[in-house]
Design a protein around this motif. Structure first.
Motif, mmCIF file in Angstrom:
data_model
loop_
_atom_site.group_PDB
_atom_site.id
_atom_site.type_symbol
_atom_site.label_atom_id
_atom_site.label_comp_id
_atom_site.label_asym_id
_atom_site.label_seq_id
_atom_site.Cartn_x
_atom_site.Cartn_y
_atom_site.Cartn_z
ATOM 1 N N GLU A 158 -17.112 -11.727 -10.108
ATOM 2 C CA GLU A 158 -18.343 -12.444 -10.236
ATOM 3 C C GLU A 158 -19.429 -11.926 -9.594
ATOM 4 O OE1 GLU A 158 -19.783 -17.039 -10.391
ATOM 5 O OE2 GLU A 158 -18.024 -16.653 -9.444
ATOM 6 N N ASP A 159 -19.493 -11.614 -8.261
ATOM 7 C CA ASP A 159 -20.401 -11.141 -7.241
ATOM 8 C C ASP A 159 -20.834 -9.796 -7.915
ATOM 9 O OD1 ASP A 159 -20.663 -13.629 -6.083
ATOM 10 O OD2 ASP A 159 -19.584 -12.937 -4.328
ATOM 11 N N LYS A 162 -23.108 -10.094 -10.774
ATOM 12 C CA LYS A 162 -24.506 -10.546 -10.316
ATOM 13 C C LYS A 162 -25.221 -9.248 -9.723
ATOM 14 C CE LYS A 162 -23.497 -15.243 -9.303
ATOM 15 N NZ LYS A 162 -22.868 -16.402 -8.436
ATOM 16 N N SER A 165 -26.099 -7.004 -12.867
ATOM 17 C CA SER A 165 -27.324 -7.732 -13.540
ATOM 18 C C SER A 165 -28.532 -7.430 -12.872
ATOM 19 C CB SER A 165 -27.006 -9.080 -13.923
ATOM 20 O OG SER A 165 -25.773 -9.156 -14.508
ATOM 21 N N THR A 186 -30.089 -11.892 -7.052
ATOM 22 C CA THR A 186 -28.596 -12.035 -7.343
ATOM 23 C C THR A 186 -27.943 -13.604 -7.527
ATOM 24 O OG1 THR A 186 -27.742 -11.948 -5.026
ATOM 25 C CG2 THR A 186 -28.043 -9.868 -6.155
ATOM 26 N N HIS A 187 -28.824 -14.519 -6.777
ATOM 27 C CA HIS A 187 -28.319 -15.795 -6.885
ATOM 28 C C HIS A 187 -26.957 -16.047 -6.188
ATOM 29 C CE1 HIS A 187 -31.590 -16.525 -9.329
ATOM 30 N NE2 HIS A 187 -31.088 -15.808 -10.376
#
Length: 206
Positions: A158-159, A162, A165, A186-187
């Motif tokens: 998931e990271d 991020k 993206s 990245t949040h």
């Protein structure tokens, strides 16, 4: 170096699933070795066919066409078929224009012995895992420490996505960007980013 090399081959296998294009990663490598580059270009051949070119690179006034063959599982060779296909496209383009000085076939895995024989005969340049002896893929990455973020062992899928993206692909980027900016891009939470920055710095300075 052996450990990082072993991890590096695994990290390259994780690029695709993490959402990174191998051609973009290789473009970044070339950029750091003094080339300018564009990805996903189209060049017309003498046949009238438009050939999609993964990377178009230029250095010292010489333009090079690059076909990138990415595998996300170990032990898959890039073989004779890919080498012949790549060279045939180059010949078609060369019959229409003398603009390009060479064609490369680049892979994150190894080449078959037939692909190597064929490339030695034709002049197609191969760049892959452990090939050629000098200026192979590891050398191009390790000589400038252009490690992908997938080298970080404690990064979740998931990271990775991020970072992907946000267009952050190299450990150098994680190292160079201030933590607040990384957070807004990245949040990912601060605690995790702090760990990742520390590990990136350790690998780059190790």
């Amino acid at each position: 170096a052996t450990a990082s090399r072993y991890d590096l081959s695994g990290a390259l296998l994780r690029l695709g699933p993490a959402g990174f294009g191998f051609e973009t990663f290789f473009g970044e490598i070339l950029f750091n070795h003094g080339y300018s580059f564009k990805t996903d270009q189209f060049v017309r051949g003498a046949s009238g066919v438009m050939h999609e070119i993964d990377v178009l690179a230029e250095k010292d006034g010489k333009k090079i066409l690059i076909e990138a063959k990415y595998h996300n599982a170990p032990g898959i060779f890039t073989g004779l078929h890919e080498a012949m296909y790549t060279w045939a496209r180059f010949l078609d383009i060369c019959q229409r224009t003398k603009e390009f000085s060479g064609m490369w076939l680049v892979s994150n895995t190894k080449f078959s012995s037939d692909a190597i024989k064929y490339s030695n005969f034709t002049g197609l340049k191969l760049v892959g895992w452990h090939y050629p002896k000098t200026e192979n893929l590891q050398f191009l990455i390790e000589s400038k420490k252009l490690y992908p973020i997938t080298l970080l062992g404690n990064l979740s899928m998931e990271d990775e996505q991020k970072f992907s993206s946000a267009g952050i692909m190299l450990l150098n980027d994680i190292n160079a960007i201030e933590i607040e900016k990384l957070r807004s891009l990245t949040h990912i939470n601060f605690k995790k980013l702090k760990e990742l920055k520390s590990l990136a710095s350790k690998i780059l300075n190790g």
